[in-house]
Motif scaffolding. Sequence first.
Motif, short mmCIF file in Angstrom:
data_model
loop_
_atom_site.label_atom_id
_atom_site.label_comp_id
_atom_site.label_asym_id
_atom_site.label_seq_id
_atom_site.Cartn_x
_atom_site.Cartn_y
_atom_site.Cartn_z
N GLN A 1 0.83 -1.20 0.00
CA GLN A 1 0.00 0.00 0.00
C GLN A 1 0.87 1.26 0.00
OE1 GLN A 1 -2.12 1.54 3.56
NE2 GLN A 1 -3.99 1.08 2.40
N ARG B 1 2.13 2.22 -3.26
CA ARG B 1 1.10 2.88 -4.09
C ARG B 1 1.09 4.38 -3.81
NH1 ARG B 1 -4.28 0.98 -2.83
NH2 ARG B 1 -4.89 2.27 -4.60
N PHE B 2 1.37 4.76 -2.58
CA PHE B 2 1.49 6.18 -2.25
C PHE B 2 2.67 6.78 -3.02
CE2 PHE B 2 3.47 9.57 0.19
CZ PHE B 2 2.41 10.43 0.42
N TRP B 3 3.79 6.07 -3.04
CA TRP B 3 4.97 6.52 -3.80
C TRP B 3 4.60 6.84 -5.25
CZ3 TRP B 3 10.11 3.25 -3.49
CH2 TRP B 3 10.80 3.57 -2.32
N ARG B 4 3.74 6.00 -5.81
CA ARG B 4 3.43 6.15 -7.23
C ARG B 4 2.29 7.12 -7.49
NH1 ARG B 4 3.31 0.44 -6.72
NH2 ARG B 4 5.37 -0.43 -7.10
N GLY B 5 1.82 7.76 -6.44
CA GLY B 5 0.73 8.72 -6.61
C GLY B 5 -0.63 8.07 -6.78
N GLN B 6 -0.75 6.80 -6.39
CA GLN B 6 -2.02 6.09 -6.57
C GLN B 6 -2.86 6.06 -5.30
OE1 GLN B 6 -0.24 2.40 -7.67
NE2 GLN B 6 0.08 2.98 -9.80
N LEU B 7 -2.34 6.69 -4.25
CA LEU B 7 -3.04 6.68 -2.96
C LEU B 7 -2.64 7.95 -2.22
CD1 LEU B 7 -4.51 4.90 -0.67
CD2 LEU B 7 -2.19 4.35 0.07
N SER B 8 -3.59 8.58 -1.55
CA SER B 8 -3.20 9.73 -0.73
C SER B 8 -3.33 9.35 0.75
CB SER B 8 -4.07 10.94 -1.07
OG SER B 8 -5.42 10.64 -0.82
N TYR C 1 8.48 5.17 -13.89
CA TYR C 1 8.82 4.85 -12.50
C TYR C 1 10.04 3.94 -12.44
CZ TYR C 1 4.56 7.20 -11.49
OH TYR C 1 3.61 8.17 -11.41
#
Length: 471
Positions: free
Chosen positions: A230, A233-240, A385
């Motif tokens: 999870q 996913r934050f790293w990739r901008g897919q989660l805030s 990425y």
Amino acid sequence: MSKKQSPSKGLTRREVLKHGLYGGLAAGLSGSLLLQGCGKKKQTDVRPTNIILISIDTLRADHVGCYGYQRPTSPTLDKLASQGLLFEDATATSPWTLPSHGSLLTGLYPNRHGLKTYYSSLPTDVITLADVLKEHGFLTAAIVNSQYLINRYGLDRGFDDFAYIKEIINQWWPSEVEDKAVEWLSKHSSKPFFLFLHYYDVHSDYSSSLRYEKQFVRPYSGPADGSTVQLLRFWRGQLSLNQMDAEHLIDLFDASILQMDDGIARLLKLLETSGLLDNSLVIVTSDHGEEFLEHGGVLHSQSQYQELIRVPLIMRGPGIPQSKRLRNVVSHVDVMPTILSLLGIGQPSSLDGFDLCPLWQKSGFQVPQRYIFAMSSRRLMPPKYEMVYNIECAIRHPRYKLHHNRLTEKRRFYDLQRDPQEKIDVASEHTSLVDSMLSQLKSFMSVDIVGPAAPPLPPEEAERLKSLGYL
Ligand SMILES: [Zn+2]
């Protein structure tokens, strides 16, 4: 700083070890900053018989009680510190596992030991701490808990025994590291030994058994679950994630610290009851810290802020003062020369670190002025990425710290005395110092060794790393 020589000055590592061509040179920022007497036999009666070096992966210093943390995460480490020596301002050379451990075990910065990617291994002429201790008659053993430290990267060099315990991502139960250590000690502790232990318990996924979570985890209903997948996913901008989510992640992280601390307690108890504790030098540190949105990021390896490179460093045992705290800025590259000095063993020339023993052995002694460095961060670069290495570097003055991005030339400069959280860029108030430190950093990084190619990852390991987003 001028270009560094090869660690063995052109000799093979075996020649250096065999013929004892050790020097007293501790490489510093300039030729004038030499620590006299470093590496020579010390006249001291108190020497440890054994060395136990413990690295707790991902443990940031400011979440440890003896470093001022308010929560009771680390009673065992706190007690160990009260019986020994605590370095308040210790710095890792890198915010991720492989290059950082490379420095701990070789006394060299990552740009000189060459371990910086999943694809490089330790150059054959680099001499490790285990190499030197083995040559001096120590039994040497390592028990590691991460695939980044397995033998394909060369950090097993010099160890008679090298065990890898596969890391458990959901660490709901204590690690097996001390079980393995106890098993090894039961067979081998009759001779002087060097035992390197690496714990993965604090690393994400942030999980621990219920009894520890109950102590630290407050009610929470957000999305953060503490899993690496999870957080990537934050790293990739897919989660805030917001501050409340970060607080929950910290709760989970703190619970895992206490679980690890209990494991260390079991190990120390065994050492004590078997009579090994008091003649062993025990050193506890961490390879890097972890970030929880302090500068907008999570996990580690993306930057060189203090939450990522300020690490605990505690020593206890023969030759070490009790209940002492030192505020000097020290680095992981100092650990190897300090251990060798405590044992009265000369050290390989051209190490990057200093022997720190004079700090407590000689009244009023100060480590000569020097800069220390951190490097080898990884960055996921859009649009694909891709993983890019050695982009964010830092150079540390006792009071100030300069971050520098080698791709963009962007820099940030902080006064750690007034602003330990690194929130206010004061570069404009110190332009000549910034220029000077930048010049030193660029000069230091002009030598940037890449170790020989590591053997290919086994397919299943490559798949696993890919699934986590690491490759
Ligand atoms: Zn690590």
